[in-house]
Write a protein that holds these residues in place. Structure first.
Motif, PDB file in Angstrom:
ATOM      1  N   PRO A   1       0.656  -1.493  -0.139  1.00  0.00           N
ATOM      2  CA  PRO A   1      -0.057   0.357  -0.117  1.00  0.00           C
ATOM      3  C   PRO A   1       0.893   1.866  -0.080  1.00  0.00           C
ATOM      4  CG  PRO A   1      -0.514  -1.496   1.867  1.00  0.00           C
ATOM      5  CD  PRO A   1       0.817  -2.152   1.607  1.00  0.00           C
ATOM      6  N   SER A   2       0.781   1.911  -1.084  1.00  0.00           N
ATOM      7  CA  SER A   2       1.660   3.580  -1.228  1.00  0.00           C
ATOM      8  C   SER A   2       0.586   4.876  -0.118  1.00  0.00           C
ATOM      9  CB  SER A   2       1.592   3.449  -2.334  1.00  0.00           C
ATOM     10  OG  SER A   2       1.911   5.192  -2.334  1.00  0.00           O
ATOM     11  N   GLN A   3       1.903   5.041   0.881  1.00  0.00           N
ATOM     12  CA  GLN A   3       1.019   5.757   2.305  1.00  0.00           C
ATOM     13  C   GLN A   3       2.629   6.742   2.350  1.00  0.00           C
ATOM     14  OE1 GLN A   3       1.529   3.934   5.952  1.00  0.00           O
ATOM     15  NE2 GLN A   3       0.362   2.435   5.427  1.00  0.00           N
ATOM     16  N   ARG A   4       1.406   8.178   2.610  1.00  0.00           N
ATOM     17  CA  ARG A   4       2.269   9.252   3.070  1.00  0.00           C
ATOM     18  C   ARG A   4       1.408  10.032   3.934  1.00  0.00           C
ATOM     19  NH1 ARG A   4       3.225  13.575  -1.365  1.00  0.00           N
ATOM     20  NH2 ARG A   4       4.269  15.482   0.230  1.00  0.00           N
ATOM     21  N   HIS A   5       2.808  10.645   5.092  1.00  0.00           N
ATOM     22  CA  HIS A   5       2.563  10.995   6.520  1.00  0.00           C
ATOM     23  C   HIS A   5       1.301   9.489   6.980  1.00  0.00           C
ATOM     24  CE1 HIS A   5       3.931  13.830   5.584  1.00  0.00           C
ATOM     25  NE2 HIS A   5       3.469  14.719   4.792  1.00  0.00           N
ATOM     26  N   HIS A   6       1.839   8.716   6.945  1.00  0.00           N
ATOM     27  CA  HIS A   6       1.044   7.216   7.604  1.00  0.00           C
ATOM     28  C   HIS A   6       0.025   7.028   6.991  1.00  0.00           C
ATOM     29  CE1 HIS A   6       4.920   6.833   9.899  1.00  0.00           C
ATOM     30  NE2 HIS A   6       4.366   7.706  10.449  1.00  0.00           N
ATOM     31  N   ARG A   7      -1.054   7.299   5.854  1.00  0.00           N
ATOM     32  CA  ARG A   7      -2.095   7.473   5.194  1.00  0.00           C
ATOM     33  C   ARG A   7      -1.799   7.067   4.140  1.00  0.00           C
ATOM     34  NH1 ARG A   7      -5.825  12.023   7.349  1.00  0.00           N
ATOM     35  NH2 ARG A   7      -7.346  10.504   7.506  1.00  0.00           N
ATOM     36  N   ARG A   8      -3.128   6.244   3.065  1.00  0.00           N
ATOM     37  CA  ARG A   8      -3.347   5.404   2.392  1.00  0.00           C
ATOM     38  C   ARG A   8      -3.520   7.078   1.477  1.00  0.00           C
ATOM     39  NH1 ARG A   8      -4.606   0.125   1.406  1.00  0.00           N
ATOM     40  NH2 ARG A   8      -4.266   0.507  -1.378  1.00  0.00           N
ATOM     41  N   GLN A   9      -2.211   6.777   0.082  1.00  0.00           N
ATOM     42  CA  GLN A   9      -2.205   7.433  -0.705  1.00  0.00           C
ATOM     43  C   GLN A   9      -4.315   7.214  -1.996  1.00  0.00           C
ATOM     44  OE1 GLN A   9      -0.711  10.210  -0.881  1.00  0.00           O
ATOM     45  NE2 GLN A   9       0.675   9.931  -2.659  1.00  0.00           N
ATOM     46  N   ALA A  10      -4.929   7.806  -2.323  1.00  0.00           N
ATOM     47  CA  ALA A  10      -5.944   7.260  -2.315  1.00  0.00           C
ATOM     48  C   ALA A  10      -5.930   8.234  -3.370  1.00  0.00           C
ATOM     49  CB  ALA A  10      -6.915   7.786  -1.745  1.00  0.00           C
ATOM     50  N   SER A  11      -6.976   8.113  -4.503  1.00  0.00           N
ATOM     51  CA  SER A  11      -7.507   9.672  -6.012  1.00  0.00           C
ATOM     52  C   SER A  11      -8.821   9.310  -5.916  1.00  0.00           C
ATOM     53  CB  SER A  11      -6.092   9.042  -6.576  1.00  0.00           C
ATOM     54  OG  SER A  11      -5.186   9.584  -6.798  1.00  0.00           O
ATOM     55  N   ILE A  12      -9.320  10.154  -6.807  1.00  0.00           N
ATOM     56  CA  ILE A  12     -10.754  10.381  -7.351  1.00  0.00           C
ATOM     57  C   ILE A  12     -10.063  10.239  -9.706  1.00  0.00           C
ATOM     58  CG2 ILE A  12     -13.297  10.922  -8.157  1.00  0.00           C
ATOM     59  CD1 ILE A  12     -12.835  11.837  -4.981  1.00  0.00           C
ATOM     60  N   ILE A  13     -10.226   8.845  -9.701  1.00  0.00           N
ATOM     61  CA  ILE A  13      -9.828   8.785 -11.236  1.00  0.00           C
ATOM     62  C   ILE A  13     -11.350   8.850 -12.250  1.00  0.00           C
ATOM     63  CG2 ILE A  13      -7.545   8.237 -10.767  1.00  0.00           C
ATOM     64  CD1 ILE A  13      -8.394   5.581 -11.351  1.00  0.00           C
ATOM     65  N   PRO A  14     -11.103   8.848 -13.906  1.00  0.00           N
ATOM     66  CA  PRO A  14     -12.460   8.396 -14.622  1.00  0.00           C
ATOM     67  C   PRO A  14     -12.083   6.948 -14.606  1.00  0.00           C
ATOM     68  CG  PRO A  14     -10.595  10.386 -15.057  1.00  0.00           C
ATOM     69  CD  PRO A  14     -10.247   9.818 -14.384  1.00  0.00           C
ATOM     70  N   ILE A  15     -13.231   6.017 -14.543  1.00  0.00           N
ATOM     71  CA  ILE A  15     -12.872   4.866 -14.806  1.00  0.00           C
ATOM     72  C   ILE A  15     -12.565   4.086 -16.305  1.00  0.00           C
ATOM     73  CG2 ILE A  15     -15.011   4.386 -13.109  1.00  0.00           C
ATOM     74  CD1 ILE A  15     -16.123   3.279 -16.083  1.00  0.00           C
ATOM     75  N   THR A  16     -12.533   4.998 -17.170  1.00  0.00           N
ATOM     76  CA  THR A  16     -11.866   5.361 -18.428  1.00  0.00           C
ATOM     77  C   THR A  16      -9.853   4.571 -18.025  1.00  0.00           C
ATOM     78  OG1 THR A  16     -11.706   7.193 -18.932  1.00  0.00           O
ATOM     79  CG2 THR A  16     -13.474   6.123 -19.798  1.00  0.00           C
ATOM     80  N   VAL A  17      -9.663   5.085 -17.760  1.00  0.00           N
ATOM     81  CA  VAL A  17      -8.470   5.097 -17.380  1.00  0.00           C
ATOM     82  C   VAL A  17      -7.799   3.272 -16.678  1.00  0.00           C
ATOM     83  CG1 VAL A  17      -7.727   7.780 -17.027  1.00  0.00           C
ATOM     84  CG2 VAL A  17      -7.833   6.320 -15.004  1.00  0.00           C
ATOM     85  N   ILE A  18      -8.781   2.658 -16.437  1.00  0.00           N
ATOM     86  CA  ILE A  18      -8.099   1.575 -16.125  1.00  0.00           C
ATOM     87  C   ILE A  18      -8.605   0.561 -16.664  1.00  0.00           C
ATOM     88  CG2 ILE A  18      -9.103  -0.155 -14.265  1.00  0.00           C
ATOM     89  CD1 ILE A  18     -11.240   1.586 -12.677  1.00  0.00           C
TER      90      ILE A  18
END
Length: 96
Positions: free
Chosen positions: A48-65
């Motif tokens: 899991p990618s973390q920054r300052h002990h928190r998970r890195q998260a994003s909102i992305i268009p499903i077309t990039v999956i």
């Protein structure tokens, strides 16, 4: 890049003027890039990618999956019997 899709959603129609989009979106949590190769199993490992002990998260268009993948838990010597498949993604430190 590897991510775990946590939620699929679409913004309400009255917000389209704000975003200019009717696209379906995904809330995702990121994993580390493919850097470490495990010769024993012949796979790259991620965590899991973390920054300052928190998970890195994003909102992305499903077309990039691009595609789905299966993450195999890197248990180490012994797998904990109290873990379920639902909680392992949030508990295990690394994956293959």
């Amino acid at each position: 890049m590897v991510c775990q899709v946590r939620l699929l959603f679409q913004l309400p129609s009255d917000m389209e003027h704000t975003t200019g989009s009717k696209r379906l979106l995904a809330y995702v949590e990121w994993y580390t890039p493919f850097h470490q190769y495990d010769n024993t199993v012949g796979m790259f490992s991620v965590a899991p990618s973390q920054r300052h002990h928190r998970r890195q998260a994003s909102i992305i268009p499903i077309t990039v999956i691009v595609r789905s993948c299966h993450l195999i838990s890197a248990w180490g010597q012994v797998a904990r019997t109290e873990w379920t498949s639902e909680m392992s993604y949030n508990t295990v430190i690394g994956f293959m």
